[in-house]
Scaffold this motif. Structure first.
Motif, PDB file in Angstrom:
ATOM      1  N   SER A 111     -31.699  -7.154  43.546  1.00  0.00           N
ATOM      2  CA  SER A 111     -31.265  -6.171  42.560  1.00  0.00           C
ATOM      3  C   SER A 111     -30.657  -4.963  43.258  1.00  0.00           C
ATOM      4  N   LEU A 112     -29.733  -4.305  42.585  1.00  0.00           N
ATOM      5  CA  LEU A 112     -29.156  -3.068  43.101  1.00  0.00           C
ATOM      6  C   LEU A 112     -30.258  -2.065  43.465  1.00  0.00           C
ATOM      7  N   ASP A 113     -30.020  -1.291  44.501  1.00  0.00           N
ATOM      8  CA  ASP A 113     -30.985  -0.245  44.852  1.00  0.00           C
ATOM      9  C   ASP A 113     -31.165   0.753  43.721  1.00  0.00           C
ATOM     10  N   THR A 114     -30.139   0.932  42.905  1.00  0.00           N
ATOM     11  CA  THR A 114     -30.209   1.914  41.817  1.00  0.00           C
ATOM     12  C   THR A 114     -30.954   1.390  40.595  1.00  0.00           C
ATOM     13  N   ILE A 115     -31.254   0.088  40.552  1.00  0.00           N
ATOM     14  CA  ILE A 115     -32.094  -0.443  39.476  1.00  0.00           C
ATOM     15  C   ILE A 115     -33.549  -0.190  39.855  1.00  0.00           C
TER      16      ILE A 115
END
Length: 262
Positions: free
Chosen positions: A151-155
């Motif tokens: 998953s994206l780090d921002t999720i």
């Protein structure tokens, strides 16, 4: 049940108990937690005790500027990245409401041995482009355990979230998702993520075929396809499969007053 977010908190109901030499197979009663939700084509009442929030494919190879979609296929991922704040908001509200959050990402075998030709060759244009399992901009494309499948780090994730890998457009094909949902005693699935007309729709439709209720969050799903494709997916969902709602309406439902569980 204690309101903690440990890895197994949501699954604790589906366990035996022992008192001396006696084993009880009786599971604790699940208290209904109704919550009104503005939706189309009709308003709903959710049972938060049997609802889960699905986050589909919010992962590096699809959304990161250095991922497979953007760097290799030239996709404009910037509009899709605008979904991140809404999804994070809904995940936070869901956790506070003791609703399981389930991240479902592509994560294939490194050898792609279980992917049929209609998956491999459609994605690679019969081997003329890099696709599943090939060496991509940041490692093998969409391989489980690799950067592209993460998953994206921002999720924003939490210890109590559940993570399921898939290897088809549908999140229900030949993996653990259905069994996890059965153990959670979930009946309603709320869908967010990308791409609306591909993996979100395929997972939603397959989930409906498996007997799960479906709600799509319109402003927490996206696709690089033309706007008329989104209109068609939402129209078909409301007509044949389930319901659509918005982030604001769902956040209000998650925050509605609820009785405490014991």
């Amino acid at each position: 049940m204690p309101n903690d977010l440990s890895e197994t908190a949501h699954l604790r109901r589906d366990r035996w108990s022992q008192d001396g030499d006696s084993v009880s197979l009786v599971r604790p009663e699940r208290r209904q937690r109704p919550a009104p939700l503005r939706a189309l084509p009709q308003a709903l009442t959710l049972d938060l005790s049997r609802t889960a929030l699905m986050v589909i494919d919010m992962q590096n190879d699809f959304l990161h500027p250095d991922g497979w979609f953007a760097a290799d296929r030239g996709a404009d991922v910037a509009p899709l990245l605008t979904l991140v704040p809404a999804i994070n908001t809904l995940c936070a509200w869901a956790r506070a409401a003791r609703v399981p959050v389930i991240h479902v990402n592509w994560g294939i075998r490194a050898d792609a041995a279980n992917l049929p030709a209609n998956v491999l060759d459609k994605a690679s244009a019969c081997g003329t482009q890099r696709a599943y399992g090939d060496d991509g901009p940041n490692g093998p494309v969409l391989v489980e355990g690799g950067w592209g499948a993460d998953s994206l780090d921002t999720i924003e994730t939490a210890p109590g979230d559940l993570h399921v890998s898939k290897h088809r457009l549908s999140g229900f094909r030949d993996n653990a998702l259905d069994q996890i949902l059965r153990r959670l005693d979930v009946t309603t699935l709320i869908y967010t993520g990308v791409n609306l007309d591909r993996c979100v729709f395929a997972t939603m439709a397959d989930g409906c075929f498996q007997g799960f209720d479906a709600v799509i969050v319109e402003d927490a799903c996206g696709t690089p396809s033309p706007p008329h494709v989104t209109d068609a997916i939402l129209y078909i969902t409301r007509m044949l499969y389930g319901f659509t709602t918005t982030t604001d309406a769902l956040a209000r439902a998650f925050s509605s007053p609820q009785p405490k569980e014991t």
